[in-house]
Design an enzyme around this catalytic site. Structure first.
Site, mmCIF file in Angstrom:
data_model
loop_
_atom_site.group_PDB
_atom_site.id
_atom_site.type_symbol
_atom_site.label_atom_id
_atom_site.label_comp_id
_atom_site.label_asym_id
_atom_site.label_seq_id
_atom_site.Cartn_x
_atom_site.Cartn_y
_atom_site.Cartn_z
ATOM 1 N N LYS A 112 0.832 -1.201 0.000
ATOM 2 C CA LYS A 112 0.000 0.000 0.000
ATOM 3 C C LYS A 112 0.878 1.267 0.000
ATOM 4 O O LYS A 112 2.099 1.189 0.194
ATOM 5 C CB LYS A 112 -0.920 -0.044 1.225
ATOM 6 C CG LYS A 112 -1.919 -1.229 1.218
ATOM 7 C CD LYS A 112 -2.802 -1.156 2.461
ATOM 8 C CE LYS A 112 -3.747 -2.325 2.585
ATOM 9 N NZ LYS A 112 -4.604 -2.210 3.794
ATOM 10 N N TYR A 116 -12.316 -2.848 -2.743
ATOM 11 C CA TYR A 116 -12.801 -2.852 -1.356
ATOM 12 C C TYR A 116 -14.323 -2.907 -1.272
ATOM 13 O O TYR A 116 -14.903 -2.442 -0.296
ATOM 14 C CB TYR A 116 -12.260 -1.614 -0.627
ATOM 15 C CG TYR A 116 -10.816 -1.742 -0.178
ATOM 16 C CD1 TYR A 116 -10.393 -2.820 0.612
ATOM 17 C CD2 TYR A 116 -9.863 -0.787 -0.512
ATOM 18 C CE1 TYR A 116 -9.072 -2.947 1.030
ATOM 19 C CE2 TYR A 116 -8.535 -0.903 -0.094
ATOM 20 C CZ TYR A 116 -8.146 -1.985 0.672
ATOM 21 O OH TYR A 116 -6.835 -2.104 1.100
ATOM 22 N N PHE A 161 -15.255 3.556 7.668
ATOM 23 C CA PHE A 161 -13.875 3.813 7.234
ATOM 24 C C PHE A 161 -13.681 3.673 5.727
ATOM 25 O O PHE A 161 -12.566 3.819 5.221
ATOM 26 C CB PHE A 161 -12.899 2.881 7.974
ATOM 27 C CG PHE A 161 -13.191 1.410 7.795
ATOM 28 C CD1 PHE A 161 -12.700 0.706 6.706
ATOM 29 C CD2 PHE A 161 -13.958 0.721 8.735
ATOM 30 C CE1 PHE A 161 -12.962 -0.648 6.534
ATOM 31 C CE2 PHE A 161 -14.239 -0.645 8.567
ATOM 32 C CZ PHE A 161 -13.739 -1.325 7.468
ATOM 33 N N ARG A 170 -1.410 -14.424 4.564
ATOM 34 C CA ARG A 170 -2.131 -13.748 5.659
ATOM 35 C C ARG A 170 -1.319 -13.858 6.957
ATOM 36 O O ARG A 170 -1.271 -12.921 7.750
ATOM 37 C CB ARG A 170 -3.525 -14.355 5.856
ATOM 38 C CG ARG A 170 -4.465 -14.168 4.675
ATOM 39 C CD ARG A 170 -5.136 -12.824 4.597
ATOM 40 N NE ARG A 170 -6.077 -12.568 5.655
ATOM 41 C CZ ARG A 170 -6.825 -11.468 5.725
ATOM 42 N NH1 ARG A 170 -6.726 -10.527 4.785
ATOM 43 N NH2 ARG A 170 -7.652 -11.279 6.721
ATOM 44 N N ARG A 219 2.947 -6.466 9.423
ATOM 45 C CA ARG A 219 2.256 -5.419 10.187
ATOM 46 C C ARG A 219 2.768 -5.342 11.618
ATOM 47 O O ARG A 219 2.855 -4.260 12.202
ATOM 48 C CB ARG A 219 0.745 -5.673 10.164
ATOM 49 C CG ARG A 219 0.108 -5.393 8.796
ATOM 50 C CD ARG A 219 -1.299 -5.950 8.735
ATOM 51 N NE ARG A 219 -2.008 -5.573 7.510
ATOM 52 C CZ ARG A 219 -3.156 -6.130 7.119
ATOM 53 N NH1 ARG A 219 -3.716 -7.088 7.858
ATOM 54 N NH2 ARG A 219 -3.749 -5.725 6.004
ATOM 55 N N ASN A 238 -1.685 0.110 7.421
ATOM 56 C CA ASN A 238 -1.194 -1.239 7.759
ATOM 57 C C ASN A 238 -0.416 -1.913 6.625
ATOM 58 O O ASN A 238 -0.251 -3.136 6.605
ATOM 59 C CB ASN A 238 -2.327 -2.113 8.310
ATOM 60 C CG ASN A 238 -3.427 -2.370 7.302
ATOM 61 O OD1 ASN A 238 -3.310 -1.997 6.131
ATOM 62 N ND2 ASN A 238 -4.485 -3.019 7.739
ATOM 63 N N HIS A 240 -1.788 -5.535 1.707
ATOM 64 C CA HIS A 240 -3.063 -6.249 1.535
ATOM 65 C C HIS A 240 -2.778 -7.667 1.074
ATOM 66 O O HIS A 240 -1.892 -7.892 0.254
ATOM 67 C CB HIS A 240 -3.935 -5.554 0.481
ATOM 68 C CG HIS A 240 -5.104 -6.397 0.033
ATOM 69 N ND1 HIS A 240 -6.298 -6.435 0.720
ATOM 70 C CD2 HIS A 240 -5.237 -7.279 -1.000
ATOM 71 C CE1 HIS A 240 -7.121 -7.296 0.117
ATOM 72 N NE2 HIS A 240 -6.500 -7.815 -0.928
ATOM 73 N N GLU A 253 -9.903 -10.535 -7.005
ATOM 74 C CA GLU A 253 -8.940 -9.432 -6.887
ATOM 75 C C GLU A 253 -7.816 -9.558 -7.922
ATOM 76 O O GLU A 253 -7.357 -8.560 -8.465
ATOM 77 C CB GLU A 253 -8.369 -9.400 -5.466
ATOM 78 C CG GLU A 253 -9.425 -9.030 -4.419
ATOM 79 C CD GLU A 253 -8.936 -9.214 -2.988
ATOM 80 O OE1 GLU A 253 -7.771 -9.630 -2.777
ATOM 81 O OE2 GLU A 253 -9.731 -8.952 -2.061
#
Ligand code: DAT
Ligand code: MG
Length: 149
Positions: free
Chosen positions: A9, A49, A57, A85, A102, A112, A115, A126
């Site tokens: 990100k 998203y 948010f 993950r 993270r 964070n 993704h 995605e």
């Protein structure tokens, strides 16, 4: 064999952590299938998203991911979705295990760093959003047998 979408990100790019973050996935044994540097449009961010549309948010999430170019990559390997993950850590960096990306580099949920798709359906959806089929590369890597039986 699974494939999953990883994004570094804008905070990862701005903080000079692109190499470090990509290296985490490489060292974990994942194989890179696709990789690019791009600016995310508002439309792409909202699609990516979509499950969070309507949440408080959502707007700041879209503003954040469109604020600076990002790195998008597809990585593959056995159980790649869960392996990634785990390497990424919990959504809120405060709760993320030290040793995860993270947990090592993040401090707040709104910054964070990375993704990773959260399941096979999300991964397929995605990956298609960010990459065309011709951008996904299949190749043999001789060390794969030293990473998984
Ligand atoms: P993850 O990125 O771990 O898959 P998610 O899909 O639940 O987490 O949420 C997507 C992103 O939205 C997440 O990386 C950070 C942001 N986010 C999630 N929950 C939030 C919250 N309660 N407050 C602020 N931002 C949040
Ligand atoms: Mg998610």
């Amino acid at each position: 064999m699974e494939r999953t979408l990883i994004l570094v990100k804008p905070d990862g790019v701005q903080r000079g952590l692109v190499g470090e973050i990509i290296a985490r996935f490489e060292r974990r044994g994942l194989q890179i299938a696709a990789l690019k540097f791009l600016s995310v449009s508002n439309a792409l961010a909202e699609q990516h998203y979509q499950e969070h549309a309507g949440k408080p948010f959502f707007r700041s999430l879209v503003d954040y991911i469109t604020s600076c170019p990002i790195v998008a990559m597809v990585v593959e390997g056995p159980k790649a979705i869960d392996v990634c993950r785990a390497a990424i850590g919990a959504t809120d960096p405060l709760a993320a295990t030290p040793g995860s990306i993270r947990g090592d580099y993040g401090a707040t949920i709104g910054r964070n760093l990375v993704h990773g798709s959260d399941g096979p359906q999300a991964a397929a959806r995605e990956i298609e959003l960010f990459f065309s089929p011709s951008e996904l590369h299949q190749y043999d890597r001789s060390l794969t047998r030293w990473i998984a039986e």
